[in-house]
Motif scaffolding. Structure first.
Motif, PDB file in Angstrom:
ATOM      1  N   LEU A   1       0.899  -1.432  -0.029  1.00  0.00           N
ATOM      2  CA  LEU A   1       0.217   0.092  -0.336  1.00  0.00           C
ATOM      3  C   LEU A   1       1.246   1.200   0.184  1.00  0.00           C
ATOM      4  N   HIS A   2       2.415   1.429   0.895  1.00  0.00           N
ATOM      5  CA  HIS A   2       2.936   2.590   0.919  1.00  0.00           C
ATOM      6  C   HIS A   2       2.648   3.075  -0.561  1.00  0.00           C
ATOM      7  N   GLY A   3       3.272   2.265  -1.287  1.00  0.00           N
ATOM      8  CA  GLY A   3       4.087   2.857  -2.723  1.00  0.00           C
ATOM      9  C   GLY A   3       3.075   2.856  -3.778  1.00  0.00           C
ATOM     10  N   LEU A   4       2.428   1.826  -3.764  1.00  0.00           N
ATOM     11  CA  LEU A   4       1.315   1.906  -4.574  1.00  0.00           C
ATOM     12  C   LEU A   4       0.668   3.076  -4.421  1.00  0.00           C
ATOM     13  N   SER A   5      -0.338   3.296  -3.097  1.00  0.00           N
ATOM     14  CA  SER A   5      -0.580   4.995  -3.146  1.00  0.00           C
ATOM     15  C   SER A   5       0.006   5.910  -4.091  1.00  0.00           C
ATOM     16  N   LYS A   6       0.437   5.821  -4.050  1.00  0.00           N
ATOM     17  CA  LYS A   6       1.607   6.962  -5.104  1.00  0.00           C
ATOM     18  C   LYS A   6       1.632   6.748  -6.417  1.00  0.00           C
ATOM     19  N   SER A   7       1.173   5.598  -6.775  1.00  0.00           N
ATOM     20  CA  SER A   7       0.820   5.248  -8.848  1.00  0.00           C
ATOM     21  C   SER A   7      -0.246   4.467  -8.856  1.00  0.00           C
ATOM     22  N   PRO A   8      -2.044   5.139  -8.047  1.00  0.00           N
ATOM     23  CA  PRO A   8      -2.550   4.313  -8.419  1.00  0.00           C
ATOM     24  C   PRO A   8      -3.132   4.304 -10.540  1.00  0.00           C
ATOM     25  N   PHE A   9      -3.120   5.830 -10.667  1.00  0.00           N
ATOM     26  CA  PHE A   9      -2.900   5.129 -12.161  1.00  0.00           C
ATOM     27  C   PHE A   9      -2.344   4.402 -12.869  1.00  0.00           C
ATOM     28  N   THR A  10      -0.921   4.229 -12.623  1.00  0.00           N
ATOM     29  CA  THR A  10      -0.210   3.044 -13.128  1.00  0.00           C
ATOM     30  C   THR A  10      -1.190   1.987 -13.184  1.00  0.00           C
ATOM     31  N   GLN A  11      -1.031   1.535 -12.569  1.00  0.00           N
ATOM     32  CA  GLN A  11      -2.169  -0.259 -12.227  1.00  0.00           C
ATOM     33  C   GLN A  11      -3.141   0.275 -13.160  1.00  0.00           C
ATOM     34  N   LEU A  12      -3.653   0.537 -13.354  1.00  0.00           N
ATOM     35  CA  LEU A  12      -4.702   0.102 -14.417  1.00  0.00           C
ATOM     36  C   LEU A  12      -4.373  -0.386 -15.661  1.00  0.00           C
ATOM     37  N   ALA A  13      -3.051   0.750 -15.800  1.00  0.00           N
ATOM     38  CA  ALA A  13      -2.308  -0.431 -17.694  1.00  0.00           C
ATOM     39  C   ALA A  13      -1.581  -1.238 -17.261  1.00  0.00           C
ATOM     40  N   ASN A  14      -0.984  -1.672 -16.063  1.00  0.00           N
ATOM     41  CA  ASN A  14      -0.653  -2.922 -15.572  1.00  0.00           C
ATOM     42  C   ASN A  14      -1.801  -4.209 -15.660  1.00  0.00           C
TER      43      ASN A  14
END
Length: 166
Positions: free
Chosen positions: A56-69
């Motif tokens: 959560l700590h790291g992914l909360s900074k990049s929530p928008f890139t996760q959709l492409a992933n």
């Protein structure tokens, strides 16, 4: 996203939710790393919760890139801003599957119109040969953005994007 791309060729988001994290900002918090070392002592539900909390700590900074992933769609991040702290921020375009070329054209459009904001660095001990590129260094500090030599175009870019998406 398939239905979205039937109507819109591109999906635009910030690249990150905040300015880029500093190099010394860990992706995982030390307390979570310590818990992960003994994850085998937890039951399945506790393991899943720990994994979620650890990321959560790291992914909360990049929530928008996760959709492409997750969707497997191509995306491109473009450097369009530098914060007052000297940290980069960008925008991300996401296209439908197999539309990588559209993203490259968008990147080219931004670059040719001087819309990139690039960090520059100075060092206390520059290399002896000034033509030698400066790589990551412990004494490199962010300074200012490189100003664009091209005038900023406010009108007409939308038509160019529409043209590229056909």
């Amino acid at each position: 996203m398939i239905n979205f791309h039937k109507q819109y060729p591109l999906y635009l988001t910030p690249t990150t939710a905040t300015a880029a994290p500093r190099n010394d900002d860990p992706a995982f918090l030390s307390e979570d790393v310590n818990k992960l070392k003994t994850i085998e002592n937890l039951d399945s539900d506790q393991q899943m919760q720990l994994i979620y909390e650890s990321w959560l700590h790291g992914l909360s900074k990049s929530p928008f890139t996760q959709l492409a992933n997750l969707s497997g769609e191509p995306a491109i991040s473009l450097p369009t801003y530098v914060s007052s702290d000297g940290l980069p921020l960008g925008i991300q375009f996401q296209a439908a599957q197999n539309n990588d070329r559209l993203l490259l054209k968008i990147g080219d459009l931004f670059e040719k119109n001087g819309l990139f904001k690039i960090l520059t660095h100075t060092t206390k001990n520059p290399p002896a040969n000034k033509d030698t590129p400066i790589t990551s260094s412990s004494n490199a500090v962010p300074t200012t953005t490189t100003p664009s030599s091209k005038p900023e175009k406010k009108r007409g870019n939308y038509q160019k994007i529409r043209q590229y998406s056909r």
